[in-house]
Design a protein around this motif. Structure first.
Motif, short mmCIF file in Angstrom:
data_model
loop_
_atom_site.label_atom_id
_atom_site.label_comp_id
_atom_site.label_asym_id
_atom_site.label_seq_id
_atom_site.Cartn_x
_atom_site.Cartn_y
_atom_site.Cartn_z
N GLN A 1 0.80 -1.23 0.00
CA GLN A 1 0.00 0.00 0.00
C GLN A 1 0.84 1.29 0.00
OE1 GLN A 1 -3.20 0.38 -0.67
NE2 GLN A 1 -3.25 -1.85 -0.92
N LYS B 1 2.00 2.41 -3.26
CA LYS B 1 0.99 2.84 -4.23
C LYS B 1 0.55 4.29 -4.04
CE LYS B 1 -0.80 -1.71 -5.33
NZ LYS B 1 -1.86 -2.70 -5.17
N GLY C 1 2.33 2.55 -8.54
CA GLY C 1 1.52 1.37 -8.28
C GLY C 1 2.27 0.04 -8.30
#
Lengths: 539, 327
Positions: free
Chosen positions: A454, A457, A504
């Protein structure tokens, strides 16, 4: 404070500081009192770096420069207390006058050297040639000091009188010895004689002699001492009186010398400060040349570009094992930065290197790289350290430390090493992302090494990744050798460079490969792989 | 005899250690005579700790002041400089301390009776000796000892003068100990290639093997386990070798040659030493320039001065044996 004690230790800054120790106690005191350059002092830092650069160039041009400067600095010590004493006209002792003479002798060597190298503009050491001539009244041209007869005619006269009396004393003693030798019928005589009690003949002679007296006796021997004649006693009384007069004359000279030195106290204080600063700058320049370091550009934008950075403590450790350090290019263009990569890929080293570079720049130390453009910070924070607090878990201490750092005033450099790894992965990942997001729009720069997906990203963050081992090189790794050989092989095939990747991009999953290289049994690795495959198929 | 001793010291290397067979042997009295009669000017005197203080800090008895001749270098405390400001030249502030106080190097501008103070370690004493020689001294006398950390163990020490008094014990014990020291000084120079003089090593089956052992003390059994040690042609010991090691290793060392770093490392009795003498060599030889006797003993064990002088002279005909209070 630029850096807390735990972060200082974790980033290996002590090892760097140990490479840059000034030569004189004055320089070492200067280094101890040195304040780091922080945000807003960029201009002053540039001026300081300019001095270091000039010194580095002079050292490269003139090989004698270093030898002469360090040779002189070795002899210089703190003389603050002596200066204070002179300033308040407290009588200086002989060794304190020596301290002043020694200081100005060696400071003159440094002054002359700076003049010769056209560097007198960087450290202005006052001229003490008149004071030196006064303290070197005999023209010895050395730092040693004694009270010369040239300081006072009375002192000179007393010294001569005393020398005469000593001659007379020696002559009288010689006369007594000569007579005693004839009396005892011996060629040589000492002023104290030990004779066996059973040597009756010699004892009788000595006891009868008017030139010897029995000093002591025991069951084995008698000890005799030369007896002083009335004339000798008279000479010794006179000598004692003259020596007392000499003490007064000697004190009068020291009073005069103290007065003369007191006039120079302000200049001496300036010289101490300038020499301390010179010593500190010189040792940084010597260090800079030794590591082929560079003087960085300093910016106000909280952006970094470092080409070919080297983590010196690690480079030294690798060199001991005949392994080479791979210099790394590092850039920081946004205030939030995420670094991912395989285990053993050097993520922590990148964080520590960044911390070392900002620390060194804040102290105007040349940097171990090819090129650098850096900002200044108010503090450096490194997260991956176990707290010594017994009432906190590893996760607890990490959270408390980050919270305290985030509430500190000023612009900080936050180096987060696998932040929140000490709790369950789901919550840890969410918490880590939330902490990174809290830096959005702030002056601080955060560089976070992580295995979580996470944080990588976050679109507000720049995402960098360690290149790692190529698939082709993984095939070349041997799993048979001992651990040390495997680690050396891993180091050989690992590409520690950073590459910028899309926000990402998934972090690499190479834990099982690394575990296998580190010697974990293959059936455990296989079970872990099976477990992962089952998980994926269930999903 | 006294002149013979002075000539002998004058002809040897520039650093001479004056060592006492025991504490309070009379080193200061001998040193005072030595520097007062030495043919060279510009001497240096280095002591271990304090010398010339009024009262012995351990024994409580009075002690003689050190008589320093003109142009002599010595180190001392700042307060001694202050008490003799007209008689001294301050040469340097030294990087050494004694009893927490800084030491200074000074040169006597005229003769004086004073207190001298020296650095505590052998390493610092040797550094100071080098520094004094650099400053122009022609010969250095170091007031040393015979313990295992003594400056006398350094190869930089040219020669020794042993000061002996009955404080050591009975006349027979004193003669035996002097005999042991003279025997040690007669050990020959080793002619082996010792690549690492800090580790026990040995030559066996045409190979020199360097062990991991740096001392034989408490490692005797470890030594016996070393590969082919029982067939050793020679064994080198870098540190002290005591009677206990001798007893444990008696069989092993009964045939092979023995090499020691320094003769004073051999802490064996006279008989043990005689047993191995012919097969023993040393890396650093010692030279005994002379023996200085003192018949007075602070503990009351005085000896008849005539007997002491005669007996020791009879034992060591090749060495200058002096008693500075003899006529």
């Amino acid at each position: 404070m630029l850096i807390d004690k735990l972060s200082y230790q974790a980033i290996n800054l002590q090892k760097i500081d140990e490479m840059i120790v000034p030569i004189s106690s004055i320089g070492r005191a200067c280094a101890k009192a040195e304040k780091p350059f922080v945000t807003g002092t960029e201009l002053a830092l540039k001026r300081k770096y300019q001095i270091i650069q000039e010194l580095m160039q002079s050292l490269q041009k003139d090989y004698n420069f270093q030898e002469i400067a360090t040779g002189a600095l070795k002899h210089l010590e703190q003389i603050d207390q002596t200066i204070l004493k002179a300033k308040s006209l407290h009588l200086l002792e002989l060794y304190e006058i020596y301290e002043i003479k020694n200081f100005i002798y060696f400071s003159a060597i440094i002054k002359e050297l700076l003049d010769k190298e056209e560097l007198s503009h960087i450290h202005q050491i006052p001229d003490f040639s008149e004071l030196f001539t006064y303290l070197d009244i005999d023209g010895q041209k050395s730092p040693s000091f004694h009270l010369s007869k040239l300081y006072s005619s009375n002192y000179a006269k007393l010294k001569e009188i005393i020398a005469d009396w000593k001659l007379k004393r020696n002559y009288e003693l010689e006369s007594i010895f000569e007579i005693a030798k004839q009396e005892l019928e011996v060629d040589k005589l000492e002023d104290r004689i030990v004779v066996s009690r059973y040597n009756h003949q010699l004892n009788e002679k000595l006891q009868k002699s008017s030139h010897f007296s029995l000093e002591s006796e025991n069951f084995a021997n008698n000890s005799y001492k030369i007896r002083k004649s009335p004339k000798l006693l008279e000479i010794e009384t006179e000598l004692e009186a003259k020596e007392q007069e000499l003490d007064l004359a000697e004190k009068a000279i020291r009073i005069e010398i103290t007065k003369v030195i007191s006039v120079y106290c302000q200049d001496l204080t300036v010289a101490i400060s300038e020499i301390g600063q010179f010593d500190l700058a010189l040792i940084k320049a010597i260090f800079g040349n030794k590591i082929s370091g560079v003087i960085p550009q300093i910016n106000n934008e909280k952006k970094f570009t470092i080409k070919g950075s080297i983590n010196l403590p690690i480079q030294i450790e690798l060199a001991k094992k005949n392994l080479k350090y791979q210099p790394i290019d590092i850039e920081v263009l946004k205030n939030i930065n995420v670094l991912t990569g395989a285990n053993m890929g050097g993520k922590t080293t990148v964080l520590k290197t960044l911390g070392q570079f900002i620390y060194m720049a804040s102290k105007a130390i040349p940097l171990p790289c090819k090129e650098a453009n850096l900002p200044l910070f108010d503090f450096i924070f490194f997260s991956g350290i176990e707290s010594s607090r017994m009432d906190l878990s590893s996760f607890g201490s990490e959270v408390v430390a980050v919270n305290e750092a985030m509430n500190k005033p000023g612009a900080g450099l936050f180096l987060l090493d696998e932040f929140a790894r000490g709790t369950n992965p789901l919550e840890g990942e969410a918490f880590s992302s939330a902490v990174l997001k809290s830096f959005i729009g702030k002056e601080a720069v955060v560089y976070s090494a992580t295995h979580f997906t996470q944080p990588a990203k976050l679109i507000e963050a720049n995402h960098y990744r360690i290149v790692g081992i190529s698939k082709e090189n993984i095939g070349k790794l041997s799993y048979e050798n001992n651990l040390q050989s495997r680690l050396e092989e891993l180091h050989k095939y690992m590409n520690y460079s950073l590459e910028k990747v899309d926000p990402g991009a998934e972090p690499p999953h190479a834990a099982l490969i690394i575990a296998a290289i580190l010697g974990i049994e293959s059936d455990i690795i296989q079970k872990a792989k099976d477990y992962l495959n089952n998980e994926n198929s269930e999903v | 005899m006294k002149q013979r001793l002075l000539d002998k010291i004058n002809s040897t290397d520039k650093i001479t250690a004056v060592v006492g067979l025991s504490k309070n042997a009379g080193k200061t009295t001998f040193l005072n005579w030595l520097v007062g009669n030495f043919p060279k000017q510009k001497l240096g005197i280095i002591t271990t700790g304090r010398d010339g203080e009024n009262i012995d800090l351990v024994g409580g008895h009075s002690k003689p002041k050190v008589m320093v001749p003109t142009d002599c270098f010595f180190s001392t405390f700042a307060n001694v400089i202050s008490a003799n400001s007209a008689k001294l030249e301050v040469i340097a502030k030294l990087p050494y301390f004694a009893g927490g106080q800084r030491l200074w190097l000074v040169k006597a501008l005229e003769s004086l009776n004073t207190e001298i103070v020296g650095p505590a370690t052998a390493k610092e004493q040797l550094e100071l000796a080098e520094f004094i020689l650099e400053n122009g001294a022609k010969h250095i006398f170091i007031d040393g000892s015979l313990d295992r950390k003594s400056v006398a163990l350094s190869p930089k020490i040219g020669s020794l003068v042993v000061v002996a008094s009955p404080v050591f014990g009975k006349l027979s014990d004193l003669r035996k100990e002097l005999g042991r020291l003279v025997l040690l000084s007669n050990l020959k120079q080793a002619d082996y290639n010792i690549s690492d003089d800090t580790k026990i090593c040995y030559r066996t089956q045409n190979n020199t093997i360097v062990s991991n052992l740096s001392s034989i003390l408490n490692n005797e059994k470890e030594l016996l386990k070393l590969s082919n040690i029982s067939e050793a042609e020679w064994i080198y010991f870098p540190k002290a070798f005591t009677s206990r090691s001798y007893a444990t290793l008696k069989n092993l060392i009964s045939n092979c040659n023995l090499v020691f770093k320094h003769p004073l490392h051999l802490q064996l009795d006279f008989a043990q030493l005689e047993n191995i003498f012919a097969r023993t060599t040393v890396l650093n030889k010692i030279t005994i320039d002379g023996i200085a006797l003192n018949s007075y003993a602070v503990n009351g064990n005085h000896l008849d001065s005539d007997i002491l002088r005669a007996e020791v002279r009879k034992d060591f005909k090749d060495i200058a044996v002096v008693d500075v209070s003899e006529i």
